[in-house]
Write an enzyme that holds these catalytic residues in place. Structure first.
Site, PDB file in Angstrom:
ATOM      1  N   MET A  19       8.956  23.530  60.454  1.00 57.82           N
ATOM      2  CA  MET A  19       8.022  22.420  60.668  1.00 57.82           C
ATOM      3  C   MET A  19       7.834  22.169  62.165  1.00 57.82           C
ATOM      4  O   MET A  19       7.286  21.138  62.556  1.00 57.82           O
ATOM      5  CB  MET A  19       8.524  21.160  59.964  1.00 57.82           C
TER       6      MET A  19
ATOM      7  N   TYR B  73       8.706  21.710  66.356  1.00 57.65           N
ATOM      8  CA  TYR B  73       9.603  21.020  67.294  1.00 57.65           C
ATOM      9  C   TYR B  73      10.927  21.801  67.339  1.00 57.65           C
ATOM     10  O   TYR B  73      11.994  21.328  66.988  1.00 57.65           O
ATOM     11  CB  TYR B  73       9.799  19.538  66.952  1.00 57.65           C
TER      12      TYR B  73
ATOM     13  N   HIS C 179      16.378  26.988  64.998  1.00 62.10           N
ATOM     14  CA  HIS C 179      15.236  27.777  64.527  1.00 62.10           C
ATOM     15  C   HIS C 179      15.260  29.178  65.154  1.00 62.10           C
ATOM     16  O   HIS C 179      15.010  30.181  64.485  1.00 62.10           O
ATOM     17  CB  HIS C 179      13.924  27.095  64.920  1.00 62.10           C
TER      18      HIS C 179
ATOM     19  N   VAL D  13      23.530  25.873  63.571  1.00 66.78           N
ATOM     20  CA  VAL D  13      23.694  25.885  65.031  1.00 66.78           C
ATOM     21  C   VAL D  13      23.894  24.434  65.476  1.00 66.78           C
ATOM     22  O   VAL D  13      23.148  23.536  65.051  1.00 66.78           O
ATOM     23  CB  VAL D  13      22.470  26.513  65.728  1.00 66.78           C
TER      24      VAL D  13
ATOM     25  N   SER E 257      15.308  18.748  64.593  1.00 69.61           N
ATOM     26  CA  SER E 257      14.126  18.210  65.284  1.00 69.61           C
ATOM     27  C   SER E 257      14.211  16.687  65.337  1.00 69.61           C
ATOM     28  O   SER E 257      13.729  16.052  66.268  1.00 69.61           O
ATOM     29  CB  SER E 257      12.847  18.624  64.561  1.00 69.61           C
ATOM     30  N   ARG E 258      14.835  16.091  64.326  1.00 67.62           N
ATOM     31  CA  ARG E 258      14.901  14.622  64.260  1.00 67.62           C
ATOM     32  C   ARG E 258      15.885  14.027  65.267  1.00 67.62           C
ATOM     33  O   ARG E 258      15.864  12.816  65.488  1.00 67.62           O
ATOM     34  CB  ARG E 258      15.262  14.173  62.841  1.00 67.62           C
TER      35      ARG E 258
END
Ligand code: AMP
Length: 281
Positions: free
Chosen positions: A30, A32, A37, A178, A188-189
């Site tokens: 998603m 960011y 990732h 990670v 991301s949050r």
């Protein structure tokens, strides 16, 4: 790296790769992006000729009171990060490309057993949205392998099950969590966290680590759970959303500790930010 926004354009490239017998590894995200990732991208590159990453903030997996509108987005930054690790293709479709108005997309339902606990219970409909979008992306990208982070452990199991049930000939690969140097699982949050919340958030992982030590010492599961509830309660401005101690294969709640086959799944609101983490023990 090239960025592609339409299914038609991506299809042309995929046909070329298929003709040349180049395998495709796929990493749905998603956006960011962070090192978590990128670890999936790197794993895909080891196993495939071509790596395709998608960035799509999928509206159908967010509940009405969740953070869809304010989910962090920064395409330029993501493109830079993906290019820095030599990603081949970024697929960045609009909502209309993924859910075309006049061509219905198959709406899938997540496996009931796997989605009847933890995040599935707390976020009704979430995993139906996840399996629907992942299946749609699988149909578009047609990868040989697809990569998912074990940070979202329940999601990994739900997607693996969907791929089996829908008979996709795609290997679903889970990659390790990670973490930041202080142990906080990358997410991301994490960007939403205030400085104080950020400094408190690593306690979630620390508490899971201590709980794991208790389990290994054969403390009863109910007591370990209570330890986690009490410890999370001590973190300022944190609220436990759920803690489940489960069989790692079925994610059914368990009262029996089986070494390396037991998983603790946790979600905690730190301020208003909902963080998830887990630990196999
Ligand atoms: P998201 O963009 O949050 O939907 O995540 C896209 C993929 O990256 C999912 O398979 C996640 O499980 C994975 N991922 C997110 N955070 C991490 C992390 N800290 N470590 C490993 N994988 C992650």
């Amino acid at each position: 790296m090239i960025t592609i926004t339409t299914v038609t354009e991506l299809n042309q490239l995929i046909q070329k790769y298929k003709l040349a017998k180049q395998t495709i590894g796929f990493v749905p995200t998603m956006g960011y992006l962070h090192e978590g990732h990128l670890s999936l991208v790197k794993q895909s590159q080891k196993q495939n000729a071509i790596t395709i990453v998608s960035i799509f903030v999928n509206p159908t997996q967010f509940g009405p009171n969740e953070d869809f509108a304010k989910y962090p987005r920064d395409l330029a930054r993501d493109q830079q990060l993906l290019a820095s690790v030599n990603t081949d293709i970024l697929f960045y479709p609009s909502v209309e490309e993924v859910y075309p108005k006049f061509t219905p997309v198959k709406n899938l339902t997540a496996d009931v057993r796997l989605s009847n606990v933890a995040c599935g219970l707390k976020r009704p409909g979430h995993f139906d949205g996840v399996v629907t979008v992942v299946a749609r992306l699988f149909d578009i990208v047609q990868p040989e392998r697809s990569y998912f982070g074990l940070k979202d452990y329940q999601q990994f199991l739900v997607i693996k099950k969907m791929a089996e049930q829908q008979k996709y000939n795609i290997e679903i690969i889970g990659c390790p969590i990670v973490r930041e140097p202080d142990g906080l699982a990358m997410s991301s949050r994490n960007k939403y966290l205030s400085a104080t919340h950020r400094s408190n958030a690593p306690q979630i992982n620390q508490i899971l680590q201590s709980a794991k030590a208790l389990l290994i010492k054969e403390t009863e599961i109910a007591k370990v759970k209570q330890y986690i509830v009490d410890s999370i309660g001590q973190i300022p401005e944190a609220t436990l959303d759920y803690i489940e101690i489960c069989n790692a294969d079925t994610i059914e709640s368990t009262n029996v500790y089986i070494p390396n086959k037991t998983i603790m799944l946790i979600a905690v609101f730190v301020g208003k930010t909902r963080l998830i983490d887990n630990g196999v023990c």
